[in-house]
Design a protein around this motif. Structure first.
Motif, PDB file in Angstrom:
ATOM      1  N   PRO A 463       7.182   8.590 -62.285  1.00  0.00           N
ATOM      2  CA  PRO A 463       7.582   7.158 -62.689  1.00  0.00           C
ATOM      3  C   PRO A 463       7.480   5.666 -61.992  1.00  0.00           C
ATOM      4  O   PRO A 463       7.536   6.309 -60.769  1.00  0.00           O
ATOM      5  CB  PRO A 463       9.155   7.931 -62.891  1.00  0.00           C
ATOM      6  CG  PRO A 463       9.413   8.547 -61.431  1.00  0.00           C
ATOM      7  CD  PRO A 463       8.008   9.519 -61.888  1.00  0.00           C
ATOM      8  N   LEU A 464       7.459   5.063 -62.784  1.00  0.00           N
ATOM      9  CA  LEU A 464       5.969   4.000 -61.943  1.00  0.00           C
ATOM     10  C   LEU A 464       7.517   2.606 -61.889  1.00  0.00           C
ATOM     11  O   LEU A 464       8.044   1.964 -60.352  1.00  0.00           O
ATOM     12  CB  LEU A 464       5.346   3.620 -62.403  1.00  0.00           C
ATOM     13  CG  LEU A 464       4.350   4.761 -62.124  1.00  0.00           C
ATOM     14  CD1 LEU A 464       2.874   3.787 -62.524  1.00  0.00           C
ATOM     15  CD2 LEU A 464       3.167   4.540 -60.854  1.00  0.00           C
ATOM     16  N   VAL A 465       8.098   2.690 -62.718  1.00  0.00           N
ATOM     17  CA  VAL A 465       9.302   1.970 -63.016  1.00  0.00           C
ATOM     18  C   VAL A 465      10.075   1.434 -64.329  1.00  0.00           C
ATOM     19  O   VAL A 465       9.306   2.452 -65.277  1.00  0.00           O
ATOM     20  CB  VAL A 465       8.502   0.357 -63.080  1.00  0.00           C
ATOM     21  CG1 VAL A 465       7.503   0.198 -64.384  1.00  0.00           C
ATOM     22  CG2 VAL A 465       9.469  -1.104 -63.207  1.00  0.00           C
ATOM     23  N   VAL A 473      13.579  -1.938 -62.896  1.00  0.00           N
ATOM     24  CA  VAL A 473      14.014  -0.717 -60.830  1.00  0.00           C
ATOM     25  C   VAL A 473      12.066  -0.197 -60.965  1.00  0.00           C
ATOM     26  O   VAL A 473      12.101   0.654 -61.527  1.00  0.00           O
ATOM     27  CB  VAL A 473      14.715   0.123 -61.204  1.00  0.00           C
ATOM     28  CG1 VAL A 473      15.100   0.555 -60.144  1.00  0.00           C
ATOM     29  CG2 VAL A 473      16.390  -0.247 -61.733  1.00  0.00           C
ATOM     30  N   SER A 474      12.107  -0.356 -60.117  1.00  0.00           N
ATOM     31  CA  SER A 474      10.760  -0.219 -59.292  1.00  0.00           C
ATOM     32  C   SER A 474      11.288   1.682 -58.057  1.00  0.00           C
ATOM     33  O   SER A 474      12.258   1.495 -57.887  1.00  0.00           O
ATOM     34  CB  SER A 474       9.838  -1.139 -58.382  1.00  0.00           C
ATOM     35  OG  SER A 474       8.886  -0.253 -57.817  1.00  0.00           O
ATOM     36  N   HIS A 475      10.274   2.597 -59.012  1.00  0.00           N
ATOM     37  CA  HIS A 475      10.264   3.720 -58.310  1.00  0.00           C
ATOM     38  C   HIS A 475       8.942   3.709 -57.592  1.00  0.00           C
ATOM     39  O   HIS A 475       8.813   4.947 -57.207  1.00  0.00           O
ATOM     40  CB  HIS A 475      10.261   4.703 -59.956  1.00  0.00           C
ATOM     41  CG  HIS A 475      11.215   4.815 -60.282  1.00  0.00           C
ATOM     42  ND1 HIS A 475      12.117   4.592 -60.583  1.00  0.00           N
ATOM     43  CD2 HIS A 475      11.069   3.967 -61.810  1.00  0.00           C
ATOM     44  CE1 HIS A 475      12.981   4.405 -61.618  1.00  0.00           C
ATOM     45  NE2 HIS A 475      12.291   4.445 -62.460  1.00  0.00           N
ATOM     46  N   MET A 479       6.970  -1.519 -53.472  1.00  0.00           N
ATOM     47  CA  MET A 479       6.477  -2.705 -54.174  1.00  0.00           C
ATOM     48  C   MET A 479       8.051  -3.200 -55.545  1.00  0.00           C
ATOM     49  O   MET A 479       8.950  -2.218 -55.951  1.00  0.00           O
ATOM     50  CB  MET A 479       5.763  -2.105 -55.615  1.00  0.00           C
ATOM     51  CG  MET A 479       4.674  -1.920 -55.034  1.00  0.00           C
ATOM     52  SD  MET A 479       3.527  -1.144 -56.202  1.00  0.00           S
ATOM     53  CE  MET A 479       2.463  -2.418 -57.019  1.00  0.00           C
ATOM     54  N   THR A 480       7.922  -4.608 -55.964  1.00  0.00           N
ATOM     55  CA  THR A 480       9.021  -4.810 -56.537  1.00  0.00           C
ATOM     56  C   THR A 480       8.382  -3.869 -58.330  1.00  0.00           C
ATOM     57  O   THR A 480       7.554  -3.693 -58.455  1.00  0.00           O
ATOM     58  CB  THR A 480       8.995  -6.287 -56.803  1.00  0.00           C
ATOM     59  OG1 THR A 480       8.204  -6.686 -56.923  1.00  0.00           O
ATOM     60  CG2 THR A 480       9.491  -6.587 -55.145  1.00  0.00           C
ATOM     61  N   ALA A 481       9.882  -4.249 -59.350  1.00  0.00           N
ATOM     62  CA  ALA A 481       9.161  -4.034 -60.767  1.00  0.00           C
ATOM     63  C   ALA A 481       8.222  -4.309 -60.832  1.00  0.00           C
ATOM     64  O   ALA A 481       6.959  -4.183 -62.119  1.00  0.00           O
ATOM     65  CB  ALA A 481      10.431  -3.783 -61.259  1.00  0.00           C
TER      66      ALA A 481
END
Length: 702
Positions: A463-465, A473-475, A479-481
């Motif tokens: 998952p990335l976002v 929500v960023s994963h 890094m922000t979303a």
């Protein structure tokens, strides 16, 4: 013993078999720039020696020429718009045409593939099987909107082009128009990937393009929607000009940015301080259709349109530091990163287009991430949520999946359509990580099957976002979303995604749910400083490409794990390094550089090629994916000199292909054309859409 077909090796060819002219205008010479992915991500197996095995080198040294491989085929392509078919008379050497045995036509092949294969050839025409017919549906420049003038290549204007069919058609979709003229009409949607000004304008000066030429090019990019009608007596498919649903979308059409990154400071410019409105779409390659009646379009090599890049955040995307090939920055500052540093962040998305509403504003979905999208194809979960697969067409880059969280609604009301147009704004974006199940030592770069007899393994969707109506929500640590969605390649690097050999089109089978990933080629694999072969990319100097077959856990589209295997390892079947799902290789056609893929009504996978490296023009192939004939691959057509096979679209009784960049050969120009397709000598070479059907009106390949 069969001999290997000759490889294309002219001094003017760029890696992957394309001409230098194609590389200039299509992807901005991507193969001659540093590979953007310098991450230390793991590969499918441990890193191994980059040297080819002795057997592989001996085999390469033994390449010999096979002469006279043309094949029994129908050829149409020059003269009048609907030329008469003629027949070539020689057959393929060494069984490459599949005559006899498993590849025999006349009912013995896989259902849907029962035609006499077209053999490798270099005919300047669209070459099709015996017993089939074809016509040009629509060409670059044909008027489709009310008020648009007839095409005049010597006096083309931006206003005229904005009402005419665009240049270099790629992805094709045919959508139903129930009840209109007894259902003999359908709505054709086409991408227009890029322009080749050398082949469009007489006397073109690449160092000093004029404003008029640049504005024509802006108008020739984008999308076209045009109603087409079938002549039921002949099978011919023709465009219906000036229909109310016909539409052009160009490089200056207004788009909405939607999803979690819309409104971000990263997307704001001096012309759009909201970060929610952008002009135009660029370099649309392949795409997909949705169950709710829209089309999706992937913005691919967008980086080449932007000049004077310097920001470190964009080095991962291959932004050049100098002037661009087309010099658009001279005429609009948004293409100059020094003046508008965020404009480039507004390209590289999946575009959604509603062809049934000519007044609608197309959307760019930021929730699907920003990279060089080759395609965007949809599969639905059992509970009615969309899953979108898309590849990033770059050497050593990744492929992705988006799982939506909102359910599709049925109906045609405005409220329902608006709801469905928001389905790709909420959900989770994933990137693929693959693991092989054989020891890394078994992969020496030669393409030899491992001891268990199959290239296969398992994989995980990382998952990335996750985007919701309340935010995202960023994963990805650090890094922000918004950063994940604008700099998605960097996010893939951070989580350890698997580097692949140019992931292009990705297509889920409507019958089995298995997902097929076209990996076109990667001649840098195994070179000093780059990754060597692994189980999912088993050949160094991979000039021919391969196709990955992916099975989601428990067959569920939303699963976060999967099994994978290589379905096809492309090349000359006489080469031991090729593999056709275990089918006897004496009975398959040679294939190189798979690009776009599609399914027919029988569950066969159809593959179009780009930059074939076997001495033949590019073409379209069908291959069985199930049953006793799984892996049986047969060539259906080839395209003219310099052209690439795009589209494709396979219906019960018709095959459509987009013939892109015909005549795009080094040294060619309007004054010195390399092709006379589609209208004959003395006419300008024009990209076009071609329809093919059986002369007796029966279904394709049965």
């Amino acid at each position: 013993m069969r001999k290997l077909l000759p490889l294309i090796g002219s001094s003017g060819s760029h890696p992957g078999g394309r001409s230098a002219l194609t590389c200039r205008f299509r992807c901005g010479d991507a193969c001659f720039h540093d590979i953007p992915n310098t991450s230390a991500n793991e590969y499918v197996g441990d890193v191994i020696s980059d040297a080819l095995s002795r057997r592989s080198m001996m085999r390469a040294a033994a390449v010999v020429t096979v002469a006279g491989a043309v094949g029994t085929s129908a050829v149409v392509g020059t003269g009048a718009p609907e030329a008469a078919a003629v027949t070539a008379t020689t057959t393929a050497k060494g069984g490459h045409g599949g005559h006899g045995g498993h590849g025999d036509s006349g009912g013995k092949g896989a259902r849907g593939l029962r035609f006499t294969p077209v053999a490798p050839n270099t005919t300047d025409a669209v070459v099709i099987p015996d017993g089939y017919r074809q016509n040009v549906v629509i060409r670059w420049g044909e008027p489709i909107l009310r008020g648009a003038p007839a095409f005049d290549p010597e006096n083309q204007t931006a206003a005229a082009q904005a009402g005419q069919f665009g240049y270099n058609n790629d992805f094709l979709a045919l959508l139903p128009l129930p009840g209109e003229h007894g259902s003999s009409r359908q709505l054709l949607v086409a991408n227009h990937e890029y322009t080749d000004e050398v082949l469009m304008f007489r006397g073109y000066d690449a160092e000093n393009p004029t404003r008029d030429q640049v504005e024509v090019a802006w108008a020739a990019h984008g999308l076209s929607a045009v109603v087409v009608e079938e002549d039921r007596k002949s099978g011919k498919l023709t465009a219906v000009p000036r229909h109310s649903l016909n539409r052009r979308v160009t490089a200056t059409t207004e788009f909405r940015l939607t999803g979690p990154a819309a409104g971000s400071d990263l997307l704001k410019t001096s012309a759009d301080r909201t970060g929610r409105k952008v002009l135009g779409t660029l370099n649309n390659c392949s795409g997909g259709t949705t169950p709710w009646g829209t089309t999706l379009h992937g913005e691919e090599n967008f980086n080449q349109y932007f000049a004077h890049g310097s920001r470190t955040t964009d080095t991962r995307y291959g932004i050049g530091t100098g002037a661009t090939e087309r010099k658009w920055e001279r005429f609009d500052k948004r293409f100059d990163i020094a003046q508008e540093p965020n404009e480039v962040h507004r390209f590289g998305y999946v575009v959604e287009f509603d062809p049934y509403d000519p007044t609608s504003t197309p959307r760019k979905h930021t929730a699907l991430g920003r990279f060089k999208h080759e395609a965007a194809t949809v599969r639905m979960t059992d509970d009615g949520r969309p899953v979108v697969y898309t590849g990033d067409d770059e050497r050593f880059d990744y492929f992705y999946k988006f799982v939506g969280s909102k359910k599709m609604r049925k109906g045609s009301s405005r409220a329902v359509r608006e709801h469905n147009l928001s389905l790709l704004d909420e959900g989770t974006l994933y990137v693929a990580k693959l693991t092989g199940d054989s020891p890394a030592a078994e992969f020496d770069g030669s393409g030899t099957l491992p001891s268990d007899g199959e290239f296969d393994g398992s994989g995980t969707w990382l998952p990335l976002v996750t985007a919701t109506a309340r935010g995202a929500v960023s994963h990805v640590d650090g890094m922000t979303a918004e950063e994940v969605l604008v700099f998605t390649r960097l996010a893939g690097d951070k989580v350890g995604a698997t580097k692949m050999d140019r992931p292009e089109d990705i297509e889920p089978s409507p019958r089995t749910g298995k997902v097929y990933v076209a990996l076109t080629n990667n001649t840098n694999r195994g070179k000093s400083g780059y990754a060597s072969a692994d189980e999912a990319n088993p050949r160094n100097a991979n000039k021919h490409g391969h196709i990955l077959e992916l099975t989601e856990r428990r067959g569920r589209a939303e699963a976060t794990s999967f099994a994978w295997s290589l379905f096809l390892v492309a090349g000359d079947p006489a080469d031991p390094a090729t593999y056709f799902a275990g089918f006897p290789k004496d009975d398959v056609s040679p294939i190189s550089c798979p690009d776009n893929v599609a399914f027919d009504p029988h569950g066969n996978l159809w593959i179009s090629t780009d930059g074939a490296q076997l001495g033949s023009h590019d073409g379209l192939f069908g291959v069985a994916t199930q049953g006793s004939r799984r892996g049986e691959l047969k060539q259906f057509l080839t395209v003219p000199t310099g052209a690439e096979t795009c589209g494709p679209l396979v219906q019960d009784r018709r095959v459509l292909v987009a013939v892109q960049h015909p005549g795009e050969v080094d040294g060619a120009s309007v004054e010195s054309p390399a092709s006379v397709w589609p209208d004959g000598a003395g006419k300008i070479v024009r990209p076009a859409v071609v329809a093919v059907w059986r002369a007796d009106g029966s279904d394709i390949g049965v």
